[in-house]
Motif scaffolding. Sequence first.
Motif, PDB file in Angstrom:
ATOM      1  N   ILE A 170       0.868  -1.211   0.000  1.00 17.59           N
ATOM      2  CA  ILE A 170       0.000   0.000   0.000  1.00 17.59           C
ATOM      3  C   ILE A 170       0.895   1.248   0.000  1.00 17.59           C
ATOM      4  O   ILE A 170       0.690   2.190  -0.772  1.00 17.59           O
ATOM      5  N   VAL A 171       1.927   1.224   0.861  1.00 23.33           N
ATOM      6  CA  VAL A 171       2.808   2.403   0.956  1.00 23.33           C
ATOM      7  C   VAL A 171       3.493   2.652  -0.388  1.00 23.33           C
ATOM      8  O   VAL A 171       3.572   3.790  -0.863  1.00 23.33           O
TER       9      VAL A 171
ATOM     10  N   GLU B 255      -0.545   5.476  10.867  1.00 24.00           N
ATOM     11  CA  GLU B 255       0.457   4.422  10.611  1.00 24.00           C
ATOM     12  C   GLU B 255       0.870   4.449   9.138  1.00 24.00           C
ATOM     13  O   GLU B 255       2.050   4.430   8.783  1.00 24.00           O
ATOM     14  N   LEU B 256      -0.136   4.555   8.258  1.00 25.01           N
ATOM     15  CA  LEU B 256       0.127   4.586   6.811  1.00 25.01           C
ATOM     16  C   LEU B 256       0.979   5.805   6.455  1.00 25.01           C
ATOM     17  O   LEU B 256       1.983   5.719   5.741  1.00 25.01           O
ATOM     18  N   VAL B 257       0.592   6.961   6.986  1.00 25.87           N
ATOM     19  CA  VAL B 257       1.296   8.203   6.604  1.00 25.87           C
ATOM     20  C   VAL B 257       2.719   8.199   7.175  1.00 25.87           C
ATOM     21  O   VAL B 257       3.667   8.617   6.511  1.00 25.87           O
ATOM     22  N   ALA B 258       2.870   7.633   8.384  1.00 29.99           N
ATOM     23  CA  ALA B 258       4.221   7.561   8.979  1.00 29.99           C
ATOM     24  C   ALA B 258       5.100   6.630   8.138  1.00 29.99           C
ATOM     25  O   ALA B 258       6.246   6.983   7.801  1.00 29.99           O
ATOM     26  N   ALA B 259       4.535   5.496   7.710  1.00 23.75           N
ATOM     27  CA  ALA B 259       5.321   4.555   6.870  1.00 23.75           C
ATOM     28  C   ALA B 259       5.649   5.221   5.534  1.00 23.75           C
ATOM     29  O   ALA B 259       6.739   5.087   4.985  1.00 23.75           O
ATOM     30  N   PHE B 260       4.718   6.013   5.013  1.00 24.28           N
ATOM     31  CA  PHE B 260       4.939   6.712   3.739  1.00 24.28           C
ATOM     32  C   PHE B 260       6.111   7.696   3.861  1.00 24.28           C
ATOM     33  O   PHE B 260       6.921   7.878   2.964  1.00 24.28           O
ATOM     34  N   GLN B 261       6.217   8.310   5.063  1.00 27.12           N
ATOM     35  CA  GLN B 261       7.256   9.344   5.242  1.00 27.12           C
ATOM     36  C   GLN B 261       8.636   8.746   5.553  1.00 27.12           C
ATOM     37  O   GLN B 261       9.636   9.463   5.477  1.00 27.12           O
ATOM     38  N   ARG B 262       8.657   7.459   5.867  1.00 28.82           N
ATOM     39  CA  ARG B 262       9.957   6.868   6.287  1.00 28.82           C
ATOM     40  C   ARG B 262      10.917   6.734   5.121  1.00 28.82           C
ATOM     41  O   ARG B 262      10.439   6.556   3.976  1.00 28.82           O
TER      42      ARG B 262
END
Length: 243
Positions: A9-10, A236-243
């Motif tokens: 998804i990310v 959680e999704l947005v944090a993973a996207f920003q990593r």
Amino acid sequence: MSSDMFKSIVDRLHQAEKIVFVTGAGISQESGIPTFRGKDGLWRKYDAMKLATIDAFYEDPKLVWEWYEERRRNVLEAKPNAGHLAIAELEKFKSVYVLTQNVDGLHQRAGSTKVYELHGSIITIRCTRCNFKDSITSSFSHLPPACKCGSILRPDVVWFGESLPQDVWHTSMQQAISCDVMIVVGTSLAVSPANLLPAYAKQNGAIVIEINPEETLTSTNMDLSIRSSAARAIPELVAAFQR
Ligand code: BV8
Ligand code: ZN
């Protein structure tokens, strides 16, 4: 959900040009606003199918207004939650549109700038006759409230049997058919025509993801379902996207 699914998804979010969120009452549940059909649902205490209609309003405007005034108080005390805020955060990196069935204005208060209110707004009040229309956050001393022209005022929401604002619906369809990823959050998709939007997205090649702690009637049509709450899964999704 497996970490590979989450990662896919990310990745899709990274590849996406345009991301569209379709949201419903579930995204505001963690802000203390009851959903419609849930166990604590608004519609348990009142039969909203009866009250959220133009007939009910003209039959007993005071009763309908009592329901809306109770909901307005609740909405005005509520704060955007981590789910609303994460969607607004994503706008820093991607073109994000929010097509919401909610009437509570929490997406805008969280900082989202492209929000389309499919079912109107409980904060905006308009006259049933003249063109008076304004955002009113104070309580009304008398129900139903009267306009200066003498007619009664109504909440600027879309009742059952009323059509959606043409411009809002048209723009929402445009976004649904031209997005790369659609994320459907906190809605049973029980109400039309809003519940057509995921099909429009899919028809045009987008992947459609559902964030909902419960299965819905349309879960089988989703490419992926995240069985979690909005205030947990979206950050959680947005944090993973920003990593
Ligand atoms: C139209 C504003 C045509 C007001 C709302 C038969 C008879 C009569 C009409 C119809 C009929 N069949 C179909 C219709 C059409 C009708 C309709 O769809 N009826 C349904 C109920 C069968 N639709 C209409 O009338 C629409 N207009 O069709 O016009 C027309 C054309 C030309 C000319 C004239 C007319 C207008 C519909 C708009 C109605 N207004 N709201 C108000 O708010 O007071 S609808 C109302 O329900 C809300 O807006 C809400 O958005 C909507 C849907 O509910 P959800 O948001 O999905 O909320 P729900 O509680 O159902 O689900 C919450 C979900 O969240 C759950 O899945 C839960 O698991 C999940 N959740 C819970 N907690 C969380 C969570 N998810 C994530 N995180 C959590 N923490
Ligand atoms: Zn008036």
